[in-house]
Write an enzyme that holds these catalytic residues in place. Sequence first.
Site, short mmCIF file in Angstrom:
data_model
loop_
_atom_site.label_atom_id
_atom_site.label_comp_id
_atom_site.label_asym_id
_atom_site.label_seq_id
_atom_site.Cartn_x
_atom_site.Cartn_y
_atom_site.Cartn_z
N HIS A 76 37.22 29.46 41.19
CA HIS A 76 38.41 30.08 41.78
C HIS A 76 39.63 29.26 41.38
CE1 HIS A 76 34.97 30.66 44.54
NE2 HIS A 76 35.47 31.86 44.79
N TYR A 89 42.04 28.47 43.22
CA TYR A 89 42.44 27.54 44.30
C TYR A 89 41.70 26.21 44.22
CZ TYR A 89 38.24 28.98 46.92
OH TYR A 89 36.94 29.23 47.30
N GLU A 90 40.58 26.16 43.46
CA GLU A 90 39.87 24.89 43.30
C GLU A 90 40.62 23.96 42.35
OE1 GLU A 90 35.39 25.42 42.85
OE2 GLU A 90 36.10 27.47 42.57
N ASN A 129 34.09 39.33 57.35
CA ASN A 129 34.92 39.11 58.56
C ASN A 129 36.02 40.17 58.58
OD1 ASN A 129 35.86 37.25 56.19
ND2 ASN A 129 37.69 37.63 57.41
N ALA A 146 32.62 37.88 48.63
CA ALA A 146 32.77 37.98 50.09
C ALA A 146 34.24 38.28 50.35
CB ALA A 146 32.38 36.65 50.73
N HIS A 167 35.00 29.64 56.70
CA HIS A 167 34.12 29.81 55.55
C HIS A 167 32.64 29.79 56.00
CE1 HIS A 167 33.07 29.99 51.37
NE2 HIS A 167 32.42 28.84 51.40
N SER A 208 30.42 34.21 47.28
CA SER A 208 30.14 33.21 48.31
C SER A 208 28.91 33.58 49.13
CB SER A 208 31.33 33.09 49.26
OG SER A 208 32.34 32.33 48.69
N MET A 217 39.57 36.09 47.36
CA MET A 217 40.23 35.06 46.53
C MET A 217 39.62 34.94 45.14
SD MET A 217 40.36 32.09 49.42
CE MET A 217 40.62 32.49 51.15
N SER A 218 38.97 36.02 44.67
CA SER A 218 38.29 35.89 43.37
C SER A 218 38.30 37.24 42.66
CB SER A 218 36.83 35.46 43.59
OG SER A 218 36.12 36.49 44.25
N HIS A 244 28.36 28.03 46.69
CA HIS A 244 28.34 28.33 45.26
C HIS A 244 27.59 27.21 44.56
CE1 HIS A 244 31.39 31.63 44.97
NE2 HIS A 244 31.69 31.16 46.16
O1 LIG Z 1 33.78 33.72 45.65
P1 LIG Z 1 34.07 34.68 46.75
O2 LIG Z 1 35.23 35.55 46.47
O3 LIG Z 1 32.84 35.48 47.13
O4 LIG Z 1 34.43 33.79 48.02
C1 LIG Z 1 35.26 34.16 49.11
C2 LIG Z 1 36.72 33.83 48.79
C3 LIG Z 1 36.75 32.33 49.03
O5 LIG Z 1 36.29 31.67 47.92
C4 LIG Z 1 35.81 32.14 50.17
C5 LIG Z 1 36.51 32.11 51.49
O6 LIG Z 1 35.63 32.02 52.56
O7 LIG Z 1 34.92 33.28 50.17
N1 LIG Z 2 41.61 36.00 51.41
C1 LIG Z 2 40.46 36.14 52.07
N2 LIG Z 2 39.32 35.87 51.46
C2 LIG Z 2 38.18 36.02 52.14
N3 LIG Z 2 36.90 35.85 51.77
C3 LIG Z 2 36.12 36.14 52.82
N4 LIG Z 2 36.86 36.50 53.86
C4 LIG Z 2 38.15 36.44 53.46
C5 LIG Z 2 39.39 36.72 54.12
O1 LIG Z 2 39.47 37.07 55.28
N5 LIG Z 2 40.51 36.55 53.36
#
Ligand SMILES: O=P(O)(O)O[C@@H]1C[C@H](O)[C@@H](CO)O1
Ligand SMILES: Nc1nc2[nH]cnc2c(=O)[nH]1
Length: 325
Positions: free
Chosen positions: A104, A106-107, A262, A134, A296, A48, A238-239, A79
């Site tokens: 992802h 979740y999409e 964060n 991220a 986000h 991200s 989440m990835s 993305h």
């Molecule tokens: O694709 P990534 O893992 O870098 O993105 C993170 C996880 C979620 O897709 C998104 C949440 O803000 O950022």
């Molecule tokens: N699950 C999760 N994914 C993230 N991607 C970026 N920040 C976060 C977070 O705080 N939690």
Amino acid sequence: MADFITTSQKPSDSRGSSSTLMTETLQVLKEIVPPELQNPRVGIICGSGLSGLAASLRQSVLVQYEKLPGFVQSTVPGHKSALAFGLMGSGAGIPVVAMLGRFHPYEGHKLSSVVYPVRVMGAIGVKDIFITNAAGALNPALAVGTIVVVHDHIALPNLTGMNPLLGPQIDPSFPRFLPISDAYSRSLRKLVFHAAHQLSMNRDALAEGTYAWVSGPTYETPAEGRFLRAAGADVVGMSTVPEVLAAREEGMNVLVLSLVTNAVVIPASYKSVREEVETEIAGNLIEPVIDEKVSHEEVLALGKMKGDLMKSLVAKVLDLLPPPV
Ligand SMILES: O=P(O)(O)O[C@@H]1C[C@H](O)[C@@H](CO)O1
Ligand SMILES: Nc1nc2[nH]cnc2c(=O)[nH]1
């Protein structure tokens, strides 16, 4: 959403990698990508807000996902939806392919679609894969902006039936029971620390840690944050883990870099509502509860801010890769 296998699914379509689909994808790449870039040594997945990583590719050629059979579209802000082929690193450079935008679960994408680009990277000869993401910090020692070299993971979805390797084997030469105790290449991890030293990066800017994979799209509750931290995770996202598993199955060396965007909100103690009301009734002042929330937008802003650092680090690691054997 998970790729639970039913008996009605044929082996070829259960993991989205039927040989005909792969042949079609490879044919399109052959038509668009110049021969000298068609077999990259390194694959990069941009997390991200980190698609800027590909800005340093030379002689780059973009292939939009919509042109590639088997590829879905990335629907997440930050993305893009294209593969970039080109040369990266100093001197003549190393041929790389970068995913500008990942998929992802979740999409709404099936796990087989999530990892299909990694399968394609395997088919075109990628040996080393650099996966970025991220992530939120669970470990209070990790400041926002730190890059974490991932050395292990905790994947609750994997442990409970959401694993991209579930189902009939797509290649009989792949192990049925893949060991992943060494999923994260030690030599690539060492190269990152050498690269950071050569770039004179501040020691605190780079750390090592364990990534917890959750499905999202919700961020964590404080109790979930405490739970994952107690389980030994340093960052959460989440990835990445599905891609790591597919890459290991394909025999690639895996490097994962998480950018801490964060801090996961884990209050040291629960603020009791009863105590607050009793304090109010007694006419005493109450300490305001600070309502911190991750967004986000914050994640993307951090990606933008630290994108150049991530780019320099990846480029330096490429320079330090030993020559192919
Ligand atoms: O694709 P990534 O893992 O870098 O993105 C993170 C996880 C979620 O897709 C998104 C949440 O803000 O950022
Ligand atoms: N699950 C999760 N994914 C993230 N991607 C970026 N920040 C976060 C977070 O705080 N939690």
